[in-house]
Motif scaffolding. Structure first.
Motif, PDB file in Angstrom:
ATOM      1  N   GLY A 107       0.822  -1.211   0.000  1.00  0.00           N
ATOM      2  CA  GLY A 107       0.000   0.000   0.000  1.00  0.00           C
ATOM      3  C   GLY A 107       0.852   1.256   0.000  1.00  0.00           C
ATOM      4  O   GLY A 107       0.578   2.216  -0.737  1.00  0.00           O
ATOM      5  N   GLY A 138      -8.700   5.361  -6.523  1.00  0.00           N
ATOM      6  CA  GLY A 138      -9.806   4.977  -5.658  1.00  0.00           C
ATOM      7  C   GLY A 138     -11.109   4.743  -6.377  1.00  0.00           C
ATOM      8  O   GLY A 138     -11.914   3.905  -5.973  1.00  0.00           O
ATOM      9  N   GLY A 166      -8.564  -4.457  -0.974  1.00  0.00           N
ATOM     10  CA  GLY A 166      -8.735  -4.247   0.459  1.00  0.00           C
ATOM     11  C   GLY A 166      -7.526  -4.630   1.277  1.00  0.00           C
ATOM     12  O   GLY A 166      -7.257  -4.030   2.324  1.00  0.00           O
ATOM     13  N   GLU A 185      -5.146  -1.743   1.850  1.00  0.00           N
ATOM     14  CA  GLU A 185      -5.707  -0.520   2.427  1.00  0.00           C
ATOM     15  C   GLU A 185      -4.918  -0.008   3.637  1.00  0.00           C
ATOM     16  O   GLU A 185      -4.752   1.196   3.797  1.00  0.00           O
ATOM     17  N   GLN A 225      -3.763   3.813   4.073  1.00  0.00           N
ATOM     18  CA  GLN A 225      -4.247   4.626   5.186  1.00  0.00           C
ATOM     19  C   GLN A 225      -3.124   5.320   5.954  1.00  0.00           C
ATOM     20  O   GLN A 225      -3.388   6.179   6.803  1.00  0.00           O
ATOM     21  N   THR A 244      -7.438   9.013  -2.716  1.00  0.00           N
ATOM     22  CA  THR A 244      -8.152   7.738  -2.675  1.00  0.00           C
ATOM     23  C   THR A 244      -9.357   7.777  -1.748  1.00  0.00           C
ATOM     24  O   THR A 244     -10.276   6.965  -1.880  1.00  0.00           O
TER      25      THR A 244
END
Length: 332
Positions: free
Chosen positions: A12, A47, A54, A57, A61, A294
């Motif tokens: 990510g 996004g 997932g 993610e 984040q 995103t």
């Protein structure tokens, strides 16, 4: 964190890095927009068009962490002398704007649109202080339900996306002076990321003043949470905003920003060190804004419904107009 989670998180973060490199490369060959805005667009496409698995993610984040780190390092390039010159005035503008925003939005939400109290309060916090983070902080202190939080967050994120593109265009069209633009953006936009992005997209000085002003608003989050907690507690709503909870919600990166700003102003950092820190925070901001992009997903915007959007629009129109006029008069 096990090995699989660590790998997914790294993937990510790798997406953020690739997006940042792409934004930097495009910014080098395109006359407009600024690489920070390009980073947001890249994130928006990831996004909403490409789609983000997932499992990666958690790495995406981390964009909030990179933004906070970038703001801390930016303290090295900010002159506290300039801040002190306009400090009392800017501080008064910050406090006045927060009070004006909360009053106008609460009154409009309750008296005109008859929006539920909890939703109106979350919208007021997000609009007046620092976007979704303020919504989360106040929601915890008034025990708001998840649907109400989603409505408020979706509305604020919608305005983050619109104002991020709108402010630099308006500033250029009106020929707003760089310092005025920065203070105006810091006073009237919502979330920290879009404020910083819009400011630096307009000019370096605008970016610094936008960040300084926005940090002043962010620092008021603890006071606002306390006020709302006390209000809802008095009305019989469970409130749980103790000192530890307030400190947990307080944007502590503000302290790091101030430490570096003091060090730079006192001459404790060499020109080479300041240059290195400036280059580093440029890249950290690019990472952060890819991640920010995103978050701006259509599905989130739809949750907000029409009434919250209209309430926030009316409040923003009043606050943006007043703060631009006052700021231009004082600093133009």
């Amino acid at each position: 964190m096990n090995a699989t989670n660590a790998v997914n998180t790294a993937l990510g973060i790798g997406v953020l890095v690739l997006g940042a490199i792409g934004a930097k490369a495009l910014g080098a060959v395109l006359p407009w927009p600024d690489p920070l805005l390009l980073a947001v667009v890249i994130g928006l496409l990831l996004g909403n068009v490409v789609g983000i698995p997932g499992r990666i993610e958690p790495g995406i984040q981390t964009h909030g962490l990179w933004l906070s780190a970038g703001i801390v390092l930016m303290g090295a390039s900010v002159s506290l002398g300039a801040l002190l010159d306009g400090g009392p005035i800017v501080l008064a503008l910050v406090v006045g704007t927060v009070v004006l925003t909360v009053i106008v939005l609460e009154a409009t939400a309750r008296s005109v649109f008859e929006i539920r109290e909890e939703l109106g309060s979350l919208l007021a916090a997000g609009t007046g202080i620092c976007g979704v983070s303020a919504i989360a902080a106040v929601a915890g202190s008034i025990d708001a339900d998840e649907e109400t939080i989603a409505y408020a967050a979706g509305t604020v994120l919608l305005f983050d996306a619109v104002t991020l593109a709108l402010y630099p265009a308006l500033g250029s069209a009106l020929a707003v002076p760089e310092q005025v633009f920065g203070i105006w953006a810091g006073l009237s936009m919502f979330s920290t990321g879009p404020v910083v992005a819009a400011g630096f997209a307009y000019a370096e000085i605008a970016g610094q003043w936008a960040t300084i002003t926005k940090l002043g608003r962010n620092a008021l989050i603890g006071l606002v949470v306390l006020v709302y907690a006390a209000y809802y507690a008095r009305r019989g709503t469970d409130a749980n905003a103790g000192a530890a909870a307030l400190w947990a919600e307080f944007p502590t990166f503000v302290l790091g920003f101030l430490v570096l700003a003091v060090a730079a102003t006192a001459g404790l950092l060499s020109a080479e060190q300041v240059q290195f820190l400036e280059t580093t925070y440029d890249w950290l901001f690019l990472l952060a804004f890819v991640g920010l992009g995103t978050e701006l997903r259509r599905s989130v915007f739809v949750r907000g419904g029409k009434a919250p959007v209209v309430v926030v629009l009316l409040t923003w129109a009043v606050v943006a107009s007043v703060t631009l006029a006052v700021t231009w008069t004082l600093f133009g």
